[in-house]
Design a protein around this motif. Structure first.
Motif, PDB file in Angstrom:
ATOM      1  N   LEU A   3      41.646  41.796  -7.089  1.00 13.57           N
ATOM      2  CA  LEU A   3      40.346  42.379  -6.768  1.00 13.57           C
ATOM      3  C   LEU A   3      39.860  41.712  -5.490  1.00 13.57           C
ATOM      4  O   LEU A   3      39.577  40.507  -5.474  1.00 13.57           O
ATOM      5  N   ALA A   4      39.757  42.493  -4.419  1.00  9.24           N
ATOM      6  CA  ALA A   4      39.439  41.952  -3.101  1.00  9.24           C
ATOM      7  C   ALA A   4      38.253  42.678  -2.504  1.00  9.24           C
ATOM      8  O   ALA A   4      37.733  43.645  -3.054  1.00  9.24           O
ATOM      9  N   GLY A   5      37.837  42.202  -1.334  1.00 11.34           N
ATOM     10  CA  GLY A   5      36.740  42.821  -0.610  1.00 11.34           C
ATOM     11  C   GLY A   5      36.038  41.794   0.244  1.00 11.34           C
ATOM     12  O   GLY A   5      36.242  40.591   0.098  1.00 11.34           O
ATOM     13  N   PRO A   6      35.183  42.252   1.152  1.00 10.52           N
ATOM     14  CA  PRO A   6      34.483  41.329   2.044  1.00 10.52           C
ATOM     15  C   PRO A   6      33.452  40.490   1.310  1.00 10.52           C
ATOM     16  O   PRO A   6      33.044  40.815   0.183  1.00 10.52           O
ATOM     17  N   THR A   7      33.040  39.428   1.936  1.00 13.87           N
ATOM     18  CA  THR A   7      32.026  38.560   1.359  1.00 13.87           C
ATOM     19  C   THR A   7      30.736  39.338   1.092  1.00 13.87           C
ATOM     20  O   THR A   7      30.356  40.224   1.860  1.00 13.87           O
ATOM     21  N   ASP A  46      52.124  32.625 -13.984  1.00 12.47           N
ATOM     22  CA  ASP A  46      53.304  32.706 -14.853  1.00 12.47           C
ATOM     23  C   ASP A  46      52.942  32.435 -16.317  1.00 12.47           C
ATOM     24  O   ASP A  46      53.530  33.049 -17.222  1.00 12.47           O
ATOM     25  N   ARG A  47      51.993  31.538 -16.549  1.00  8.03           N
ATOM     26  CA  ARG A  47      51.562  31.277 -17.937  1.00  8.03           C
ATOM     27  C   ARG A  47      50.936  32.529 -18.546  1.00  8.03           C
ATOM     28  O   ARG A  47      51.175  32.839 -19.712  1.00  8.03           O
ATOM     29  N   PHE A  48      50.142  33.239 -17.766  1.00 11.39           N
ATOM     30  CA  PHE A  48      49.556  34.492 -18.259  1.00 11.39           C
ATOM     31  C   PHE A  48      50.653  35.491 -18.611  1.00 11.39           C
ATOM     32  O   PHE A  48      50.617  36.138 -19.659  1.00 11.39           O
ATOM     33  N   HIS A  49      51.629  35.631 -17.718  1.00 15.23           N
ATOM     34  CA  HIS A  49      52.696  36.604 -17.940  1.00 15.23           C
ATOM     35  C   HIS A  49      53.507  36.265 -19.182  1.00 15.23           C
ATOM     36  O   HIS A  49      53.901  37.170 -19.934  1.00 15.23           O
ATOM     37  N   ARG A  50      53.763  34.983 -19.403  1.00 13.60           N
ATOM     38  CA  ARG A  50      54.532  34.599 -20.593  1.00 13.60           C
ATOM     39  C   ARG A  50      53.785  34.949 -21.878  1.00 13.60           C
ATOM     40  O   ARG A  50      54.401  35.204 -22.907  1.00 13.60           O
ATOM     41  N   ARG A  51      52.445  34.967 -21.788  1.00 14.52           N
ATOM     42  CA  ARG A  51      51.637  35.309 -22.968  1.00 14.52           C
ATOM     43  C   ARG A  51      51.338  36.798 -23.030  1.00 14.52           C
ATOM     44  O   ARG A  51      50.593  37.241 -23.904  1.00 14.52           O
ATOM     45  N   GLY A  52      51.901  37.576 -22.096  1.00 14.68           N
ATOM     46  CA  GLY A  52      51.680  39.005 -22.100  1.00 14.68           C
ATOM     47  C   GLY A  52      50.302  39.422 -21.656  1.00 14.68           C
ATOM     48  O   GLY A  52      49.829  40.506 -22.021  1.00 14.68           O
ATOM     49  N   ARG A  53      49.651  38.593 -20.834  1.00 18.32           N
ATOM     50  CA  ARG A  53      48.314  38.893 -20.351  1.00 18.32           C
ATOM     51  C   ARG A  53      48.344  39.117 -18.845  1.00 18.32           C
ATOM     52  O   ARG A  53      49.230  38.631 -18.139  1.00 18.32           O
ATOM     53  N   ILE A  54      47.370  39.874 -18.363  1.00 17.39           N
ATOM     54  CA  ILE A  54      47.293  40.224 -16.943  1.00 17.39           C
ATOM     55  C   ILE A  54      46.250  39.345 -16.266  1.00 17.39           C
ATOM     56  O   ILE A  54      45.050  39.469 -16.549  1.00 17.39           O
ATOM     57  N   PRO A  55      46.643  38.436 -15.383  1.00 14.81           N
ATOM     58  CA  PRO A  55      45.650  37.634 -14.674  1.00 14.81           C
ATOM     59  C   PRO A  55      44.896  38.479 -13.657  1.00 14.81           C
ATOM     60  O   PRO A  55      45.459  39.412 -13.074  1.00 14.81           O
ATOM     61  N   LEU A  56      43.635  38.166 -13.453  1.00 15.96           N
ATOM     62  CA  LEU A  56      42.808  38.874 -12.481  1.00 15.96           C
ATOM     63  C   LEU A  56      42.553  37.938 -11.302  1.00 15.96           C
ATOM     64  O   LEU A  56      41.793  36.975 -11.416  1.00 15.96           O
ATOM     65  N   VAL A  57      43.207  38.192 -10.179  1.00 14.96           N
ATOM     66  CA  VAL A  57      43.080  37.361  -8.979  1.00 14.96           C
ATOM     67  C   VAL A  57      41.957  37.944  -8.127  1.00 14.96           C
ATOM     68  O   VAL A  57      42.014  39.104  -7.721  1.00 14.96           O
ATOM     69  N   VAL A  58      40.937  37.130  -7.863  1.00 18.76           N
ATOM     70  CA  VAL A  58      39.721  37.621  -7.214  1.00 18.76           C
ATOM     71  C   VAL A  58      39.384  36.776  -5.994  1.00 18.76           C
ATOM     72  O   VAL A  58      39.359  35.540  -6.074  1.00 18.76           O
ATOM     73  N   GLY A  59      39.096  37.425  -4.877  1.00 17.60           N
ATOM     74  CA  GLY A  59      38.670  36.667  -3.710  1.00 17.60           C
ATOM     75  C   GLY A  59      38.657  37.504  -2.451  1.00 17.60           C
ATOM     76  O   GLY A  59      38.955  38.695  -2.456  1.00 17.60           O
ATOM     77  N   ILE A  61      48.372  45.605  -9.425  1.00 14.69           N
ATOM     78  CA  ILE A  61      47.346  46.614  -9.233  1.00 14.69           C
ATOM     79  C   ILE A  61      46.343  46.018  -8.252  1.00 14.69           C
ATOM     80  O   ILE A  61      45.762  44.962  -8.513  1.00 14.69           O
ATOM     81  N   LYS A  62      46.138  46.664  -7.121  1.00 14.25           N
ATOM     82  CA  LYS A  62      45.293  46.114  -6.067  1.00 14.25           C
ATOM     83  C   LYS A  62      44.025  46.948  -5.903  1.00 14.25           C
ATOM     84  O   LYS A  62      44.103  48.141  -5.591  1.00 14.25           O
ATOM     85  N   ILE A  63      42.892  46.307  -6.089  1.00 15.89           N
ATOM     86  CA  ILE A  63      41.588  46.956  -5.993  1.00 15.89           C
ATOM     87  C   ILE A  63      40.806  46.302  -4.855  1.00 15.89           C
ATOM     88  O   ILE A  63      40.774  45.082  -4.744  1.00 15.89           O
ATOM     89  N   ALA A  64      40.171  47.109  -4.046  1.00 21.65           N
ATOM     90  CA  ALA A  64      39.298  46.591  -2.989  1.00 21.65           C
ATOM     91  C   ALA A  64      37.944  47.288  -3.072  1.00 21.65           C
ATOM     92  O   ALA A  64      37.871  48.489  -3.325  1.00 21.65           O
ATOM     93  N   LEU A  65      36.888  46.523  -2.860  1.00 18.34           N
ATOM     94  CA  LEU A  65      35.531  47.050  -2.924  1.00 18.34           C
ATOM     95  C   LEU A  65      34.952  47.207  -1.519  1.00 18.34           C
ATOM     96  O   LEU A  65      35.249  46.415  -0.624  1.00 18.34           O
ATOM     97  N   PHE A  66      34.115  48.229  -1.345  1.00 17.40           N
ATOM     98  CA  PHE A  66      33.454  48.430  -0.062  1.00 17.40           C
ATOM     99  C   PHE A  66      31.997  48.835  -0.294  1.00 17.40           C
ATOM    100  O   PHE A  66      31.599  49.237  -1.390  1.00 17.40           O
ATOM    101  N   ARG A  67      31.219  48.707   0.756  1.00 20.88           N
ATOM    102  CA  ARG A  67      29.845  49.214   0.824  1.00 20.88           C
ATOM    103  C   ARG A  67      29.631  49.800   2.209  1.00 20.88           C
ATOM    104  O   ARG A  67      30.374  49.479   3.150  1.00 20.88           O
ATOM    105  N   ASP A  68      28.619  50.630   2.339  1.00 23.71           N
ATOM    106  CA  ASP A  68      28.220  51.080   3.666  1.00 23.71           C
ATOM    107  C   ASP A  68      27.877  49.861   4.510  1.00 23.71           C
ATOM    108  O   ASP A  68      27.321  48.874   4.002  1.00 23.71           O
TER     109      ASP A  68
END
Length: 304
Positions: free
Chosen positions: A3-7, A81-94, A187-194
């Motif tokens: 999950l990405a996007g500008p400050t 990798d720890r998340f993947h071994r447990r079958g979970r999807i990590p959410l990387v945000v920044g 899965i790559k998500i990006a946020l925007f605003r006007d």
């Protein structure tokens, strides 16, 4: 999942809700939120937000410790990798696009270090200043020069080190690598605003930071012995308030410059993320399409 996007676009609020719905945790991908004692100026998630959803890679180094994309990847991969071994999807945000690209596509090996060249460059920077070296970089490597801020001392030094040692610009080495390796399906998500909305949010958030004690945070960092010349102390907001505390500019001017430079930074972030066609863009004020799209993509993954 990224999950990405500008400050100031609104990543934190959506990330908390998305993590809650997915039953997962958040992995930080902001190059400033890794530092301890730097909370207000980096818009670090609050203690309450961290209690709602566990966060990783916040407060992992002190401001005087070296930290770069390579070290970020080395710390982030075991967590993911720890998340993947447990079958979970990590959410990387920044908002640090390089960290996300390095994490998912690998690091450009570049040219080997040239210590003698680096020492010469550091002496030149002390004598001539980072702006002069940035001008030199723009001449020898205009592609990278346009991407780097004149105050980004470490990256300017590295880029000129590579050019002087090899005769080829760092952007050439990066082009050879092209981040073609895919380390994680994502899965790559990006946020925007006007633009005007985003800029207004940046201006308003800067004043909120000041009300929360941003100036005292910088004052305390200096009192702890962290020099204004340190890489994190040269980042947005911190360098401006260091200038104020040293008497080089008044507070209103410092705040106005923080707002201006943050708007410029947000524009560079948008350019970076738009350069990655794998990102799917959503308006930050309308999260429901994000949730529906993620649900559909996860369903397709499970079916596959």
């Amino acid at each position: 999942m990224l999950l990405a996007g500008p400050t100031a676009v609104g990543k934190t609020a959506l990330a908390l809700e998305l993590a809650r719905r997915l039953g997962t945790e958040i992995v930080n991908a902001d190059s400033m939120q890794v530092y301890r004692h730097m909370d207000i100026g980096t818009a670090k998630p609050s203690a309450e937000e961290q209690r709602l959803v566990p966060h990783h890679l916040l407060d992992v180094v002190d401001p005087d410790e070296p930290f770069d994309a390579a070290r970020y990847v080395a710390m982030a991969r075991p967590v993911i990798d720890r998340f993947h071994r447990r079958g979970r999807i990590p959410l990387v945000v920044g908002g640090t696009g390089l960290y996300m690209k390095a994490l998912t596509r690998g690091l450009c090996p570049g040219a080997p270090a040239a210590p003698e060249v680096r020492r010469t460059l550091m002496e030149e920077m002390a004598r001539r200043g980072s702006a002069a070296l940035h001008e030199e970089l723009c001449r020898v490597d205009p592609v990278l020069g346009r991407r780097l801020h004149p105050n980004d001392r470490q990256r300017i030094l590295r880029a000129l080190e590579v050019y002087r040692a090899t005769g080829r610009p760092l952007s050439h080495w990066q082009e050879q690598h092209r981040f073609q390796v895919s380390l994680y399906p994502g899965i790559k998500i990006a946020l925007f605003r006007d633009r005007e909305d985003l800029y207004e949010r940046i201006n308003r958030r800067t004043w909120i930071m000041m009300e929360q004690g941003f100036l005292d945070e910088v004052r305390n960092l200096l009192a702890m012995g962290y020099a204004p010349s340190l890489k994190p102390m040269q980042s947005l907001g911190y360098r401006h308030l260091c200038d104020h505390l040293s008497g080089r500019r008044d507070l209103d001017e410092a705040v106005a410059l923080i707002q201006r430079d943050t708007r410029r930074y947000a524009k560079r972030q948008m350019t970076w993320f738009k350069g990655d066609p794998e990102f799917h863009w959503f308006h930050a004020d309308d999260p429901d399409p994000v949730f529906r799209w993620v649900e559909r993509r996860l369903g397709e993954t499970d079916a596959g």
